[in-house]
Design a protein around this motif. Structure first.
Motif, PDB file in Angstrom:
ATOM      1  N   SER A 190       0.760  -1.263  -0.066  1.00 27.43           N
ATOM      2  CA  SER A 190      -0.096   0.039   0.058  1.00 27.43           C
ATOM      3  C   SER A 190       0.890   1.135  -0.052  1.00 27.43           C
ATOM      4  O   SER A 190       0.335   2.388  -0.316  1.00 27.43           O
ATOM      5  CB  SER A 190      -0.974  -0.023   1.101  1.00 27.43           C
ATOM      6  OG  SER A 190      -1.785  -1.199   1.227  1.00 27.43           O
ATOM      7  N   CYS A 191       2.114   1.090   0.489  1.00 27.60           N
ATOM      8  CA  CYS A 191       2.882   2.298   0.587  1.00 27.60           C
ATOM      9  C   CYS A 191       4.132   2.523  -0.231  1.00 27.60           C
ATOM     10  O   CYS A 191       5.060   2.889  -0.027  1.00 27.60           O
ATOM     11  CB  CYS A 191       3.515   2.402   1.957  1.00 27.60           C
ATOM     12  SG  CYS A 191       2.255   2.814   3.405  1.00 27.60           S
ATOM     13  N   TYR A 251       5.447   5.725  -1.194  1.00 27.11           N
ATOM     14  CA  TYR A 251       5.947   6.483  -0.135  1.00 27.11           C
ATOM     15  C   TYR A 251       7.471   6.004   0.295  1.00 27.11           C
ATOM     16  O   TYR A 251       7.722   4.797   0.659  1.00 27.11           O
ATOM     17  CB  TYR A 251       5.219   6.483   0.981  1.00 27.11           C
ATOM     18  CG  TYR A 251       3.872   7.091   1.042  1.00 27.11           C
ATOM     19  CD1 TYR A 251       3.638   8.403   1.375  1.00 27.11           C
ATOM     20  CD2 TYR A 251       2.878   6.324   0.424  1.00 27.11           C
ATOM     21  CE1 TYR A 251       2.599   9.051   1.201  1.00 27.11           C
ATOM     22  CE2 TYR A 251       1.316   6.956   0.482  1.00 27.11           C
ATOM     23  CZ  TYR A 251       1.372   8.408   0.692  1.00 27.11           C
ATOM     24  OH  TYR A 251       0.298   9.044   0.515  1.00 27.11           O
ATOM     25  N   ILE A 300      -2.238   4.979   6.620  1.00 22.32           N
ATOM     26  CA  ILE A 300      -2.523   3.939   5.522  1.00 22.32           C
ATOM     27  C   ILE A 300      -2.081   2.504   6.638  1.00 22.32           C
ATOM     28  O   ILE A 300      -2.656   1.411   6.300  1.00 22.32           O
ATOM     29  CB  ILE A 300      -1.680   3.791   4.446  1.00 22.32           C
ATOM     30  CG1 ILE A 300      -1.944   5.187   3.613  1.00 22.32           C
ATOM     31  CG2 ILE A 300      -1.530   2.827   3.436  1.00 22.32           C
ATOM     32  CD1 ILE A 300      -1.156   5.553   2.241  1.00 22.32           C
ATOM     33  N   LYS A 317      -7.530   7.993  -1.996  1.00 27.62           N
ATOM     34  CA  LYS A 317      -6.825   7.604  -3.053  1.00 27.62           C
ATOM     35  C   LYS A 317      -6.401   6.308  -3.155  1.00 27.62           C
ATOM     36  O   LYS A 317      -6.104   5.739  -3.982  1.00 27.62           O
ATOM     37  CB  LYS A 317      -5.825   8.885  -3.347  1.00 27.62           C
ATOM     38  CG  LYS A 317      -6.165  10.027  -3.559  1.00 27.62           C
ATOM     39  CD  LYS A 317      -5.111  10.923  -3.879  1.00 27.62           C
ATOM     40  CE  LYS A 317      -5.607  12.504  -4.553  1.00 27.62           C
ATOM     41  NZ  LYS A 317      -4.461  13.400  -4.880  1.00 27.62           N
ATOM     42  N   VAL A 318      -6.154   5.726  -1.903  1.00 28.75           N
ATOM     43  CA  VAL A 318      -5.555   4.336  -1.616  1.00 28.75           C
ATOM     44  C   VAL A 318      -6.605   3.560  -1.470  1.00 28.75           C
ATOM     45  O   VAL A 318      -6.516   2.400  -0.928  1.00 28.75           O
ATOM     46  CB  VAL A 318      -4.344   4.399  -0.580  1.00 28.75           C
ATOM     47  CG1 VAL A 318      -3.136   5.219  -1.420  1.00 28.75           C
ATOM     48  CG2 VAL A 318      -4.757   5.068   0.827  1.00 28.75           C
TER      49      VAL A 318
END
Length: 218
Positions: free
Chosen positions: A20-21, A24, A59, A91-92
């Motif tokens: 999910s990240c 980032y 998140i 958005k995620v």
């Protein structure tokens, strides 16, 4: 009953948070926090968020709450921050519960908290920790950006042990990201953080396999 560590749950949350990240950079702190929340099977996960904060942590906590079938609550200071925060989370594909207000007041009115994340850069972070309600299972508390409070007189044990109502059985500082200061509130016989522990003799025991410390009342 107390919070019990599940390595399998932690590993699953860790990997899902990594996925999910992906956008980032330097999200190792996020993955660690997510794994901790899931590993402790936290049913009520609470975090504080201010404008300009790092969404990645949220998140990770949302991922953890999905694995534990728990509730993820984010406390924000105003409507503008809430709108910005929710837009970024959507958005995620995530939509945690968001509450506007003073964190110190809100945590007093929430159901008992299992996992609480605050930012050490906030002037009120210690008051938030002290005001929060914890249940019989105990709780895990995480202070992000702990390096920012260099020179402060914050101590876990002095924060919770003064009145004997709550007890930190273990704490650790991890030099990752901006520094993580983590405290584990003991499971107790009381139903809330404001109740007094019954008088008696307490004996400390350490699990040799997990390294976890326990306080046993005789």
């Amino acid at each position: 009953m107390k919070l019990v560590w599940s390595p399998e749950m932690a590993a699953k949350a860790f990997m899902d948070t990594v996925k999910s990240c992906e956008l980032y950079q330097g999200s190792s702190v996020t993955e660690l926090i997510s794994a901790m929340a899931a590993g402790w099977n936290a049913k009520l996960i609470v975090e504080t968020f201010s404008h300009g904060g790092v969404i990645a942590t949220s998140i990770g906590l949302a991922v953890a709450s999905n694995h534990t079938c728990g509730r993820h609550v984010c406390i924000v200071p105003d409507l503008e921050t809430k709108i910005t925060y929710l837009a970024a989370m959507q958005k995620v594909g995530m939509s945690p519960e968001v509450i506007i207000g003073e964190p110190e007041t809100i945590v007093k009115n929430l159901d008992v908290i299992d996992f609480l994340v605050v930012d050490s850069r906030a002037n009120d972070f210690a008051r938030i920790l002290k005001a929060a309600r914890f249940g019989q299972r105990g709780a895990v508390l995480v202070c992000k950006n702990a390096n920012s409070r260099a020179g402060s007189d914050f101590r876990w044990r002095t924060l919770f042990d003064k009145d004997g109502s709550r007890r930190i059985v273990r704490s650790v500082f991890l030099p990752v990201g901006g520094g993580l200061d983590i405290g584990h509130v003991a499971a107790s016989e009381s139903g809330s953080g404001s109740s007094k522990l019954q008088k008696g003799r307490w004996i400390r025991r350490v699990d040799r396999e997990s390294g976890e410390e326990f306080l046993i009342r005789k």
